[in-house]
Design a protein around this motif. Structure first.
Motif, PDB file in Angstrom:
ATOM      1  N   PRO A  79      32.548  41.451  28.663  1.00 24.38           N
ATOM      2  CA  PRO A  79      32.774  40.061  29.197  1.00 24.38           C
ATOM      3  C   PRO A  79      32.305  40.008  30.610  1.00 24.38           C
ATOM      4  O   PRO A  79      32.600  40.858  31.318  1.00 24.38           O
ATOM      5  CB  PRO A  79      34.212  40.104  28.815  1.00 24.38           C
ATOM      6  CG  PRO A  79      34.648  41.347  28.094  1.00 24.38           C
ATOM      7  CD  PRO A  79      33.687  42.341  28.180  1.00 24.38           C
ATOM      8  N   ARG A  81      33.748  38.090  32.512  1.00 24.18           N
ATOM      9  CA  ARG A  81      35.128  38.133  33.360  1.00 24.18           C
ATOM     10  C   ARG A  81      35.585  39.566  33.370  1.00 24.18           C
ATOM     11  O   ARG A  81      35.959  40.025  32.252  1.00 24.18           O
ATOM     12  CB  ARG A  81      35.990  36.896  33.029  1.00 24.18           C
ATOM     13  CG  ARG A  81      35.184  35.635  33.457  1.00 24.18           C
ATOM     14  CD  ARG A  81      36.493  34.694  33.006  1.00 24.18           C
ATOM     15  NE  ARG A  81      36.025  33.123  33.099  1.00 24.18           N
ATOM     16  CZ  ARG A  81      36.153  32.538  34.380  1.00 24.18           C
ATOM     17  NH1 ARG A  81      36.875  33.197  35.205  1.00 24.18           N
ATOM     18  NH2 ARG A  81      35.611  31.264  34.469  1.00 24.18           N
ATOM     19  N   ALA A  83      38.390  42.353  32.970  1.00 22.84           N
ATOM     20  CA  ALA A  83      39.791  42.269  32.480  1.00 22.84           C
ATOM     21  C   ALA A  83      40.705  43.139  33.688  1.00 22.84           C
ATOM     22  O   ALA A  83      40.226  43.767  34.439  1.00 22.84           O
ATOM     23  CB  ALA A  83      39.688  43.041  31.395  1.00 22.84           C
ATOM     24  N   GLY A 117      36.414  38.505  24.869  1.00 21.23           N
ATOM     25  CA  GLY A 117      36.994  39.019  25.837  1.00 21.23           C
ATOM     26  C   GLY A 117      37.843  40.049  25.635  1.00 21.23           C
ATOM     27  O   GLY A 117      38.775  40.684  26.624  1.00 21.23           O
TER      28      GLY A 117
END
Length: 481
Positions: A79, A81, A83, A117
């Motif tokens: 992903p 972004r 985690a 995600g």
């Protein structure tokens, strides 16, 4: 390797996913074990790697860098972004009958899973055909390591993941390995390979499970036919220098091509070899025996079939697949070491509704090759204290439930021109993979206990749990290895 992948310039960013293409995970000389390669985080990984050598490297491989022997590379997607914690990892093993396929094709592009995600996803290459699955170790010398080499490539890739996936935000202790067809057979075979212990937490097989293993002696017969076809029966080491196109052509001539012959009771064909105790051996125990023994009861298992798996061959390869007469189907079942009267009874069970001989054969082989081992496998694992889930995939509008119907969905890709109903089915399949891999099995149906409880997607023509039960009863006491 304690590096934040968000600072890496070695990847491509597409639709919210960071992609690293063509990472070398191992090196291997021809007919030799793979050696895990070091990861260079600063090297650019912005194009697909070389695909394995195979018959007819056609467009659907999408092999932008061509095919070749230097094909031991993998792709990673994460992903965009970061985690808050390390994410579960999914490793996808493509199918193709141990002779076709690559991690370059859209149906191996697991970016769709990372885009949710929820996971870091990986897709690996492995050697195919004579270079990857022909057992030659019995000849010694420079061929002494040549047994299950393609499967050893998969294990080497998992070793690479164990050492390096943290760089990409993945949890090396939470790895799910799953695949379709030949990839499913290999995923389950990991259970019987001690060298893979500790490299995975869950395994899943879609139209491929704890079966279709070839005894070493049968595999050696295929190798002898192969060498004879090439005219080098007395000089097998000439393979080390031989043009690969000659090997591909020879294997196509001597290897069984019919799907029934490739999966019968005496499947002297290319594939995983039970080579424990043999030179170069890696697969020591049949995965069905491992499931029954409970030695890997800590590994969660998901097994799935399509309701009309073998219908693909009726629709796409009828000239070769067609038995032409019901008596020929009965004779085929009898070759599975089934008494003639029982073979007739089995065939009669499927011979209804105006089915053609080819459709009867397809229905029987669907259950024999896929449904029976899946049901037996999950029940054995459950009885030994493991957690196992069983699934059946049915058709959706525009998508018959034949072999490969779920391949786009397994990696989270959208099949072109799919109907809204197929889109709903495929999204559910993708989410089943993710729920299984993340351990969020509360979102799945109940695990198997002492009967084949089954989930379903699409619209199977029969109740899945009832059908699996019927298959178990119909083939009771008939060996299927």
């Amino acid at each position: 390797m304690n590096i934040d992948y968000m600072t890496s310039t070695a990847c491509k960013i597409i639709s919210g996913v960071r992609a690293w293409w063509g990472i070398p995970f191992a090196t291997a000389e021809r007919f030799r074990h793979p050696a895990i390669a070091a990861f260079d985080a600063d090297r650019p990984y912005d194009r697909k790697g070389v695909a394995p050598i195979q018959p007819r490297a056609i467009d659907w491989l999408e092999a932008d860098s061509g095919t070749g022997e230097d094909c031991l590379n993998l792709n990673v997607w994460a992903p965009d972004r970061p985690a808050a914690r390390a994410l579960p990892v999914v490793v996808y093993i493509y199918g193709g009958g141990f002779e076709h396929g690559a991690n370059t094709q859209t149906t191996s592009n697991a970016s769709g899973l990372a885009a949710t995600g929820r996971v870091v996803s990986v897709s690996v290459n492995y050697r195919l055909g004579a270079l990857g699955f022909l057992k030659l170790s019995q000849y010694g010398g420079r061929l002494a390591e040549a047994s299950n080499l393609g499967f050893q490539d998969v294990i080497a890739a998992l070793g690479w993941v164990k050492w390096n996936i943290a760089f990409f935000g993945g949890d090396p202790n939470n790895v799910t390995v799953f695949g379709h067809s030949a990839g499913g057979f290999q995923s389950l075979a990991l259970l019987g390979a001690p060298s893979a212990d500790g490299l995975y937490k869950r395994v899943g097989g879609f139209s491929g499970g704890p079966s279709r293993l070839v005894p070493a002696s049968w595999a050696e017969e295929l190798a002898a036919l192969f060498l004879t076809e090439l005219g080098i029966a007395n000089a097998p080491e000439r393979l080390v220098e031989m043009d690969t196109s000659l090997m591909v052509a020879a294997l196509q001539k001597v290897g069984p091509q019919d799907i029934g012959d490739r999966n019968g009771a005496d499947n002297r064909t290319l594939g995983l070899v039970l080579d424990g105790g043999q030179p170069g051996g890696v697969l020591h125990t049949h995965p069905m025996d491992v499931l029954a023994a409970g030695t890997h009861q800590d590994i969660d298992v998901l097994l799935s079939t399509a309701s009309n798996d073998i219908g693909w061959w009726v629709a796409n390869d009828l000239d070769r697949f067609n038995p032409h007469a019901i008596d020929n189907v009965t004779a085929e079942v009898a070759r599975w070491r089934v008494p003639a009267s029982r073979a007739r009874s089995i065939v009669n069970t499927y011979n209804h509704g105006g089915r053609s001989p080819a459709e009867v054969r397809a229905a029987i082989l669907t259950d024999w090759i896929y449904a029976l081992p899946a049901a037996r496998g999950v029940l054995a694992h459950a009885a030994a204290g493991g957690k196992a889930h069983l699934l059946m995939i049915g058709p959706a509008d525009g998508a018959p439930a034949v072999h490969g119907t779920e391949m786009y969905a397994l990696v989270g890709q959208d099949q072109p021109n799919r109907s809204p109903e197929q889109a709903d089915r495929d999204t559910r399949i993708r989410d089943i993979v993710l729920d299984f891999a993340t351990g969020e099995q509360i979102n799945l149906w109940p695990a198997v206990t002492d009967r084949p409880v089954s989930g379903s997607v699409g619209k199977p023509p029969h109740d899945p749990a009832a059908h699996y039960t019927d298959v178990l009863n119909l083939f009771e006491n008939i060996a299927r290895r």
